[in-house]
Every structure is written in C-alpha cells, then in structure tokens.
Design a protein around this motif. Sequence first.
Motif, PDB file in Angstrom:
ATOM      1  N   ASN A   1      12.113 -30.428 -20.371  1.00  0.00           N
ATOM      2  CA  ASN A   1      10.786 -30.965 -20.305  1.00  0.00           C
ATOM      3  C   ASN A   1      10.268 -30.875 -18.110  1.00  0.00           C
ATOM      4  O   ASN A   1      10.818 -30.817 -17.510  1.00  0.00           O
ATOM      5  CB  ASN A   1      11.420 -32.582 -19.647  1.00  0.00           C
ATOM      6  CG  ASN A   1      11.072 -33.543 -19.331  1.00  0.00           C
ATOM      7  OD1 ASN A   1       9.605 -33.490 -19.153  1.00  0.00           O
ATOM      8  ND2 ASN A   1      12.150 -35.049 -19.281  1.00  0.00           N
ATOM      9  N   ALA A   2       9.264 -31.058 -18.733  1.00  0.00           N
ATOM     10  CA  ALA A   2       8.120 -30.528 -18.160  1.00  0.00           C
ATOM     11  C   ALA A   2       7.296 -31.203 -18.284  1.00  0.00           C
ATOM     12  O   ALA A   2       5.730 -30.425 -16.958  1.00  0.00           O
ATOM     13  CB  ALA A   2       7.221 -29.174 -18.576  1.00  0.00           C
ATOM     14  N   ALA A   3       7.287 -33.018 -17.541  1.00  0.00           N
ATOM     15  CA  ALA A   3       6.512 -33.836 -16.902  1.00  0.00           C
ATOM     16  C   ALA A   3       6.269 -33.801 -16.305  1.00  0.00           C
ATOM     17  O   ALA A   3       7.520 -34.020 -15.116  1.00  0.00           O
ATOM     18  CB  ALA A   3       6.987 -35.124 -18.373  1.00  0.00           C
ATOM     19  N   VAL A   4       4.754 -34.105 -16.016  1.00  0.00           N
ATOM     20  CA  VAL A   4       5.089 -34.850 -14.303  1.00  0.00           C
ATOM     21  C   VAL A   4       4.060 -36.037 -14.230  1.00  0.00           C
ATOM     22  O   VAL A   4       3.056 -36.306 -14.734  1.00  0.00           O
ATOM     23  CB  VAL A   4       3.525 -33.972 -13.165  1.00  0.00           C
ATOM     24  CG1 VAL A   4       3.137 -33.817 -12.796  1.00  0.00           C
ATOM     25  CG2 VAL A   4       4.137 -32.638 -14.071  1.00  0.00           C
ATOM     26  N   GLY A   5       4.860 -37.490 -12.841  1.00  0.00           N
ATOM     27  CA  GLY A   5       3.876 -38.034 -13.462  1.00  0.00           C
ATOM     28  C   GLY A   5       2.570 -38.637 -13.008  1.00  0.00           C
ATOM     29  O   GLY A   5       2.407 -37.567 -11.945  1.00  0.00           O
ATOM     30  N   GLY A   6       1.839 -39.317 -13.601  1.00  0.00           N
ATOM     31  CA  GLY A   6       0.924 -39.386 -12.846  1.00  0.00           C
ATOM     32  C   GLY A   6      -0.400 -38.060 -13.891  1.00  0.00           C
ATOM     33  O   GLY A   6      -1.565 -38.145 -13.615  1.00  0.00           O
ATOM     34  N   TYR A   7       0.226 -37.630 -14.099  1.00  0.00           N
ATOM     35  CA  TYR A   7      -0.848 -36.210 -14.495  1.00  0.00           C
ATOM     36  C   TYR A   7      -1.695 -37.059 -16.547  1.00  0.00           C
ATOM     37  O   TYR A   7      -0.989 -37.750 -17.332  1.00  0.00           O
ATOM     38  CB  TYR A   7      -0.170 -35.366 -15.964  1.00  0.00           C
ATOM     39  CG  TYR A   7       0.045 -33.628 -14.772  1.00  0.00           C
ATOM     40  CD1 TYR A   7       0.407 -33.953 -13.787  1.00  0.00           C
ATOM     41  CD2 TYR A   7       0.301 -32.861 -15.312  1.00  0.00           C
ATOM     42  CE1 TYR A   7       0.082 -32.734 -12.356  1.00  0.00           C
ATOM     43  CE2 TYR A   7       0.427 -31.600 -14.619  1.00  0.00           C
ATOM     44  CZ  TYR A   7       0.953 -32.115 -13.727  1.00  0.00           C
ATOM     45  OH  TYR A   7       0.560 -30.858 -12.221  1.00  0.00           O
ATOM     46  N   SER A   8      -3.119 -36.766 -15.866  1.00  0.00           N
ATOM     47  CA  SER A   8      -4.014 -37.126 -17.277  1.00  0.00           C
ATOM     48  C   SER A   8      -3.597 -35.916 -18.135  1.00  0.00           C
ATOM     49  O   SER A   8      -3.022 -34.837 -17.948  1.00  0.00           O
ATOM     50  CB  SER A   8      -5.161 -36.730 -16.727  1.00  0.00           C
ATOM     51  OG  SER A   8      -6.078 -35.366 -16.410  1.00  0.00           O
TER      52      SER A   8
ATOM     53  N   GLN B   1       5.558 -31.151 -22.728  1.00  0.00           N
ATOM     54  CA  GLN B   1       4.829 -32.486 -21.338  1.00  0.00           C
ATOM     55  C   GLN B   1       4.151 -33.402 -21.533  1.00  0.00           C
ATOM     56  O   GLN B   1       3.780 -34.175 -22.793  1.00  0.00           O
ATOM     57  CB  GLN B   1       3.461 -31.149 -21.358  1.00  0.00           C
ATOM     58  CG  GLN B   1       2.073 -31.180 -20.924  1.00  0.00           C
ATOM     59  CD  GLN B   1       3.087 -31.340 -19.207  1.00  0.00           C
ATOM     60  OE1 GLN B   1       3.994 -29.714 -18.876  1.00  0.00           O
ATOM     61  NE2 GLN B   1       2.786 -32.097 -18.397  1.00  0.00           N
ATOM     62  N   GLY B   2       4.321 -34.842 -20.450  1.00  0.00           N
ATOM     63  CA  GLY B   2       3.120 -35.477 -20.426  1.00  0.00           C
ATOM     64  C   GLY B   2       3.757 -35.898 -19.416  1.00  0.00           C
ATOM     65  O   GLY B   2       3.564 -34.609 -18.285  1.00  0.00           O
ATOM     66  N   ALA B   3       4.015 -37.656 -18.818  1.00  0.00           N
ATOM     67  CA  ALA B   3       3.823 -38.357 -18.006  1.00  0.00           C
ATOM     68  C   ALA B   3       4.608 -39.005 -17.604  1.00  0.00           C
ATOM     69  O   ALA B   3       5.508 -38.117 -17.834  1.00  0.00           O
ATOM     70  CB  ALA B   3       2.377 -39.035 -17.961  1.00  0.00           C
ATOM     71  N   SER B   4       4.692 -40.225 -16.673  1.00  0.00           N
ATOM     72  CA  SER B   4       5.841 -40.573 -16.187  1.00  0.00           C
ATOM     73  C   SER B   4       7.059 -40.510 -17.373  1.00  0.00           C
ATOM     74  O   SER B   4       7.686 -40.708 -16.960  1.00  0.00           O
ATOM     75  CB  SER B   4       5.188 -40.979 -15.411  1.00  0.00           C
ATOM     76  OG  SER B   4       4.460 -43.135 -15.916  1.00  0.00           O
TER      77      SER B   4
END
Length: 84
Positions: free
Chosen positions: A51-58, A15-18
């Motif tokens: 990979n469950a990352a979503v760009g812009g997530y805090s 889990q992460g951001a961009s």
Amino acid sequence: MVLGGRPPGRVGHCQGASFSEALQVDLNETYEKIIEKKLNDRLKGRHEIMNAAVGGYSNAQKYLFIRTEGLKYSPDMILMDVSI
C-alpha cells in the motif's frame, strides 16, 4: 501486466489517495490486505500487496510516484485508485 525481471505472482503495488491510504480502519480491513489474502488463499506462492497510497495525492502525483518509486519494486501488477 508483468514488469521487471522477477517471476510473476509475488508483488503488487497499490497507489491512491486517502481512500486507499485508509488510516481510519485497521490494517487488515484495507482493500489491499483483503486482495492480498484472497490471492494467497486461491493461488500458490506468497503474494504481497504494497500500500503506497498518500492522502491528498492527485492522479498526476500518483502516476509520478509509480514512475519514480513504485517501479523500483518490480511489481507484477499496479492497482491505482483514480479520483474524479
């Protein structure tokens, strides 16, 4: 950390951001796929890193996503890139 009722060594969740989402590179060049390949090369069994990352997530949004969606997959481990 083992979560859920499945045998260990199967599923990991990233889990992460961009940075983790990595839309700018080929799928096989993401750090999630590199970790997955190393696990499959070195350990017995079929290992999958999702990979469950979503760009812009805090960081708070990442945590909430793990709690509401990520744990449904009963991952053996969760890797979370933390933005500071």
